[in-house]
Design a protein around this motif. Structure first.
Motif, short mmCIF file in Angstrom:
data_model
loop_
_atom_site.label_atom_id
_atom_site.label_comp_id
_atom_site.label_asym_id
_atom_site.label_seq_id
_atom_site.Cartn_x
_atom_site.Cartn_y
_atom_site.Cartn_z
N ASN A 188 -20.79 -14.35 12.75
CA ASN A 188 -19.48 -13.26 12.83
C ASN A 188 -18.26 -13.90 12.06
O ASN A 188 -17.32 -13.74 12.41
CB ASN A 188 -19.00 -13.17 14.33
N GLY A 189 -18.74 -14.65 10.89
CA GLY A 189 -17.76 -15.19 10.11
C GLY A 189 -17.15 -16.56 10.31
O GLY A 189 -16.38 -17.10 9.64
N THR A 190 -17.51 -17.13 11.47
CA THR A 190 -17.05 -18.43 11.70
C THR A 190 -18.41 -19.39 11.43
O THR A 190 -19.55 -19.39 11.74
CB THR A 190 -16.66 -18.52 13.20
N MET A 229 -14.54 -13.59 11.56
CA MET A 229 -14.03 -12.39 11.85
C MET A 229 -13.46 -11.59 10.78
O MET A 229 -13.45 -10.36 10.66
CB MET A 229 -12.52 -12.82 12.46
N THR A 230 -13.38 -12.13 9.42
CA THR A 230 -13.26 -11.55 8.25
C THR A 230 -14.36 -10.69 7.92
O THR A 230 -14.04 -9.44 7.33
CB THR A 230 -12.83 -12.48 7.23
N ASN A 231 -15.33 -11.13 8.00
CA ASN A 231 -16.49 -10.24 7.80
C ASN A 231 -16.71 -9.01 8.59
O ASN A 231 -16.94 -7.90 8.13
CB ASN A 231 -17.87 -11.07 7.85
N LEU A 232 -16.29 -9.05 10.00
CA LEU A 232 -16.23 -8.07 10.76
C LEU A 232 -15.20 -6.84 10.39
O LEU A 232 -15.52 -5.88 10.21
CB LEU A 232 -16.21 -8.58 12.34
N ILE A 233 -14.27 -7.30 10.04
CA ILE A 233 -13.20 -6.41 9.77
C ILE A 233 -13.37 -5.86 8.22
O ILE A 233 -13.17 -4.62 8.24
CB ILE A 233 -11.76 -7.18 9.64
N THR A 234 -13.81 -6.38 7.42
CA THR A 234 -14.04 -5.64 6.12
C THR A 234 -15.28 -4.98 5.97
O THR A 234 -15.37 -4.10 5.52
CB THR A 234 -14.12 -6.91 5.18
N GLY A 235 -16.25 -5.69 6.79
CA GLY A 235 -17.55 -4.83 6.88
C GLY A 235 -17.29 -3.47 7.62
O GLY A 235 -17.95 -2.41 7.04
N LEU A 236 -16.33 -3.30 8.76
CA LEU A 236 -16.04 -2.12 9.36
C LEU A 236 -15.33 -1.13 8.32
O LEU A 236 -15.38 0.07 8.32
CB LEU A 236 -15.28 -2.45 10.60
N ILE A 237 -14.49 -1.65 7.78
CA ILE A 237 -13.43 -0.75 6.72
C ILE A 237 -14.52 -0.44 5.91
O ILE A 237 -14.64 0.87 5.27
CB ILE A 237 -12.37 -1.75 6.10
N GLY A 238 -15.58 -1.31 5.21
CA GLY A 238 -16.55 -0.54 4.35
C GLY A 238 -17.39 0.30 4.88
O GLY A 238 -17.53 1.27 4.12
N VAL A 239 -18.00 0.12 6.13
CA VAL A 239 -18.65 1.16 6.80
C VAL A 239 -17.87 2.49 6.87
O VAL A 239 -18.53 3.52 6.80
CB VAL A 239 -19.32 0.70 7.96
N ALA A 240 -16.85 2.39 7.47
CA ALA A 240 -15.85 3.56 7.61
C ALA A 240 -15.72 4.36 6.27
O ALA A 240 -15.67 5.73 6.41
CB ALA A 240 -14.34 2.92 8.30
N GLY A 241 -15.46 3.67 5.13
CA GLY A 241 -15.38 4.23 3.89
C GLY A 241 -16.34 4.88 3.37
O GLY A 241 -16.39 6.24 2.93
N VAL A 242 -17.60 4.46 3.53
CA VAL A 242 -18.75 5.03 3.26
C VAL A 242 -19.04 6.31 4.13
O VAL A 242 -19.39 7.40 3.53
CB VAL A 242 -20.09 4.15 3.10
N CYS A 243 -18.86 6.07 5.45
CA CYS A 243 -19.29 7.16 6.22
C CYS A 243 -18.23 8.31 6.00
O CYS A 243 -18.46 9.58 5.89
CB CYS A 243 -18.88 6.79 7.67
N ALA A 244 -16.92 8.07 5.45
CA ALA A 244 -16.19 9.15 5.35
C ALA A 244 -16.26 9.75 3.88
O ALA A 244 -16.35 10.90 3.88
CB ALA A 244 -14.65 8.46 5.32
N PHE A 245 -16.70 9.05 3.07
CA PHE A 245 -17.29 9.58 1.63
C PHE A 245 -18.38 10.55 2.06
O PHE A 245 -18.60 11.80 1.49
CB PHE A 245 -17.31 8.47 0.81
N LEU A 246 -19.51 9.69 2.62
CA LEU A 246 -20.58 10.79 2.68
C LEU A 246 -20.34 11.93 3.56
O LEU A 246 -21.23 13.11 3.55
CB LEU A 246 -21.71 9.98 3.27
#
Length: 57
Positions: A54-56, A1-18
């Motif tokens: 999915n992190g488990t 579950m941690t990989n999902l949450i941190t991955g979504l935060i990372g993807v959202a950050g890159v999308c916002a920057f680009l």
């Protein structure tokens, strides 16, 4: 579950920057490169989630 949450935060950050970058610099080559980078990022994130279960473990 941690990989999902941190991955979504990372993807959202890159999308916002680009997204901000593309908003100010409207050049066709840059748009093509950013779209390809985002596609590769999302594909890698998907593959990472599938490989880790999915992190488990």
């Amino acid at each position: 579950m941690t990989n999902l949450i941190t991955g979504l935060i990372g993807v959202a950050g890159v999308c916002a920057f680009l997204g901000i970058l593309l908003w100010w610099i409207k050049a066709a080559p840059l748009i093509i490169i950013c779209v390809l980078v985002m596609a590769l990022l999302i594909y890698d994130f998907y593959q990472s989630l599938r490989a880790n279960g999915n992190g488990t473990t």
